[in-house]
Design an enzyme around this catalytic site. Structure first.
Site, mmCIF file in Angstrom:
data_model
loop_
_atom_site.group_PDB
_atom_site.id
_atom_site.type_symbol
_atom_site.label_atom_id
_atom_site.label_comp_id
_atom_site.label_asym_id
_atom_site.label_seq_id
_atom_site.Cartn_x
_atom_site.Cartn_y
_atom_site.Cartn_z
ATOM 1 N N GLY A 224 35.504 32.251 36.827
ATOM 2 C CA GLY A 224 35.655 31.176 36.335
ATOM 3 C C GLY A 224 33.931 30.287 36.748
ATOM 4 O O GLY A 224 33.285 29.749 35.779
ATOM 5 N N GLU A 253 39.629 33.426 42.075
ATOM 6 C CA GLU A 253 39.080 35.457 41.936
ATOM 7 C C GLU A 253 37.944 35.202 41.781
ATOM 8 O O GLU A 253 36.747 35.380 39.960
ATOM 9 C CB GLU A 253 40.120 35.746 41.414
ATOM 10 C CG GLU A 253 41.113 36.172 41.985
ATOM 11 C CD GLU A 253 42.263 36.619 40.780
ATOM 12 O OE1 GLU A 253 43.064 37.115 40.815
ATOM 13 O OE2 GLU A 253 41.427 36.565 39.354
ATOM 14 N N CYS A 331 15.135 52.200 21.351
ATOM 15 C CA CYS A 331 14.455 52.419 20.297
ATOM 16 C C CYS A 331 15.046 51.569 19.321
ATOM 17 O O CYS A 331 15.968 51.937 17.835
ATOM 18 C CB CYS A 331 14.790 53.700 19.727
ATOM 19 S SG CYS A 331 13.749 54.850 20.634
ATOM 20 N N TYR A 360 27.729 41.658 36.083
ATOM 21 C CA TYR A 360 27.894 41.120 34.738
ATOM 22 C C TYR A 360 26.026 41.793 34.602
ATOM 23 O O TYR A 360 25.836 41.699 33.580
ATOM 24 C CB TYR A 360 28.215 40.479 34.451
ATOM 25 C CG TYR A 360 29.667 40.142 34.822
ATOM 26 C CD1 TYR A 360 30.947 40.659 34.961
ATOM 27 C CD2 TYR A 360 29.782 39.089 35.458
ATOM 28 C CE1 TYR A 360 32.113 40.278 34.978
ATOM 29 C CE2 TYR A 360 31.113 38.298 35.837
ATOM 30 C CZ TYR A 360 32.525 38.922 35.443
ATOM 31 O OH TYR A 360 33.195 38.639 35.737
HETATM 32 C C1 LIG Z 1 36.789 37.950 35.026
HETATM 33 C C2 LIG Z 1 37.591 37.998 36.224
HETATM 34 C C3 LIG Z 1 37.819 37.072 37.159
HETATM 35 C C4 LIG Z 1 35.843 36.849 37.256
HETATM 36 O O1 LIG Z 1 36.027 35.779 36.754
HETATM 37 P P1 LIG Z 1 33.705 35.015 36.960
HETATM 38 O O2 LIG Z 1 33.753 34.863 34.791
HETATM 39 O O3 LIG Z 1 33.061 36.049 36.744
HETATM 40 O O4 LIG Z 1 34.242 34.291 38.248
HETATM 41 C C5 LIG Z 1 38.920 36.482 38.359
HETATM 42 N N1 LIG Z 1 39.854 37.410 37.950
HETATM 43 C C6 LIG Z 1 39.877 37.580 35.946
HETATM 44 C C7 LIG Z 1 41.996 37.766 36.435
HETATM 45 C C8 LIG Z 1 39.557 38.849 36.056
HETATM 46 O O5 LIG Z 1 39.531 39.158 34.994
#
Ligand SMILES: *Cc1c(COP(=O)(O)O)cnc(C)c1O
Length: 380
Positions: A224, A253, A331, A360
């Site tokens: 996040g 993560e 298009c 992304y």
């Molecule tokens: C998508 C996701 C992330 C990564 O999110 P970011 O916004 O790219 O940092 C981490 N953990 C889980 C479970 C996710 O689904």
């Protein structure tokens, strides 16, 4: 500004140019920055942000592990030799769960039915599944887009149902529940708020573990960390401060923040035209390669990379000092990457280079729509 190494790579391509350039070194540098800001915290790269094998390989090496959310990503993580794999996602199949067990992955379990499935598969395989429970908390407010918790979503177990889920996890054989998975949001640019979220995640985890009798070993706070695509805001790492209790592992993560600056998407201008008072730069490329601006409804800024080559027997079309819309080859009027960006000079045959497209970008785009050729992928 486009780094010299990127322009050199792009100038070496045959036209019409359409390419992603990836620099895994940027990801390695990001991981090092994050480790300095969060010493002792476990860093897993969220593969879904960019699953290019070169990026995944760099992440497998630089991070403690990889976070995957599908069978395909699980296979990528295995191929990259990830030291650790964390497997999440609300729709895991039997085959995917069995694969995760073979790899010794930690499974972020998203429902009570998944607990039952995993328990049975672990027994059949004669192993124990390392798990955390993903929780959709009653209130884990954070700024950012894509709130996944504190609201009705398909992710995780509702906090109100947690006692029941924990009781089930403890009654089933073959499961080792070590704590909680609390990924809550994407693209939060407010690092101070994120720091408070991490502290609150640790506090909530300790309290919940005590209440439900689960010895706490793991708090996975998810990703996040945000990236500002259209402006200059930065996620201020120095505002992150966490104190992790002894015996507890805090896992983060991030995907977007680690990968965004590893990528540049470049597309050649095939035509320049003016209709109803607006200038359009029509590209060999578009939202089928880089969908993010269309998905989120913002304008992704670009840099013009002038190219010398012009092989046609008529004067080269160009504009100067005007605002152009950068549009793709599909298009549909929705194939727009950027509206109204002013250019000093732009000629047919020049490249538009979109920075911050390493997360992304290609991975979320609808590649097959209209069946245009795929871009080149250059790895620095
Ligand atoms: C998508 C996701 C992330 C990564 O999110 P970011 O916004 O790219 O940092 C981490 N953990 C889980 C479970 C996710 O689904």
């Amino acid at each position: 500004m486009i780094p010299e190494r990127v322009t050199v790579a792009l100038r070496g391509l045959d036209g019409p140019v359409c390419a992603y350039v990836y620099d895994p070194g940027v990801l390695r540098a990001r991981v090092a920055e994050l480790r300095r800001a969060l010493p002792g915290v476990t860093v897993c790269y969220a593969v879904k942000a960019n699953g290019h094998p070169a990026i995944v390989a760099a992440a497998a090496e630089a991070c403690d592990g990889l976070e995957v959310a599908s069978g395909g990503e699980l296979a990528l993580a295995e191929a990259a030799g990830a030291a650790r794999i964390v497997f999440g996602g609300p729709a895991k199949t039997e085959a995917e769960l069995a694969h995760a067990l073979r790899l010794g992955a930690t499974v972020n379990v998203e429902s009570t039915l998944e607990l039952r499935r995993l328990s049975l598969l672990a027994q059949r395989a004669g192993t124990t599944a390392a798990i955390t429970l993903r929780v959709n908390r009653a209130d884990a407010g954070l700024p950012g887009t894509h709130a996944m918790t504190g609201a009705p979503t398909p992710f995780g177990v509702d906090e109100a149902q947690l006692p029941e889920a924990v009781a089930l996890a403890r009654s089933l054989p073959g499961l080792d529940l070590s704590g909680w998975h609390l990924h809550a949001v994407s693209n939060n640019l407010d690092a101070a708020a994120h720091s408070a979220f991490l502290a609150e995640a640790l506090r909530w985890s300790a309290e919940t573990s005590r209440r439900l009798g689960v010895p706490l070993r793991t708090v996975n706070a998810g990703g996040g960390f945000g990236v500002d695509y259209a402006g200059n805001a930065v996620f201020a790492l120095d505002e992150l401060r966490v104190r992790v209790p002894d015996g507890v592992e805090l896992v983060v993560e991030p995907g977007r923040w680690l990968a965004a600056d590893t990528g540049w998407y470049a597309a050649e201008v095939l035509d320049l035209k003016r209709t109803h008072g607006r200038w359009f730069a029509v590209l060999r490329g578009g939202t089928h390669h880089f969908r993010l601006p269309a998905a989120w409804g913002y304008d992704h800024p670009f840099t013009v990379l002038p190219m010398q080559r012009w092989d046609w027997p008529w004067p080269r079309p160009e504009v100067a000092g005007v605002a152009v819309d950068a549009v793709g080859e599909l298009c549909t009027p929705r194939d727009v990457l950027c509206r109204g960006q002013r250019v000093d000079r732009l000629r047919v045959g020049d490249l538009l280079v979109f920075g911050r497209t390493g997360a992304y970008g290609w991975d979320i785009s609808h590649h097959a729509f209209l069946r245009h050729p795929e871009p080149d992928f250059l790895v620095l």
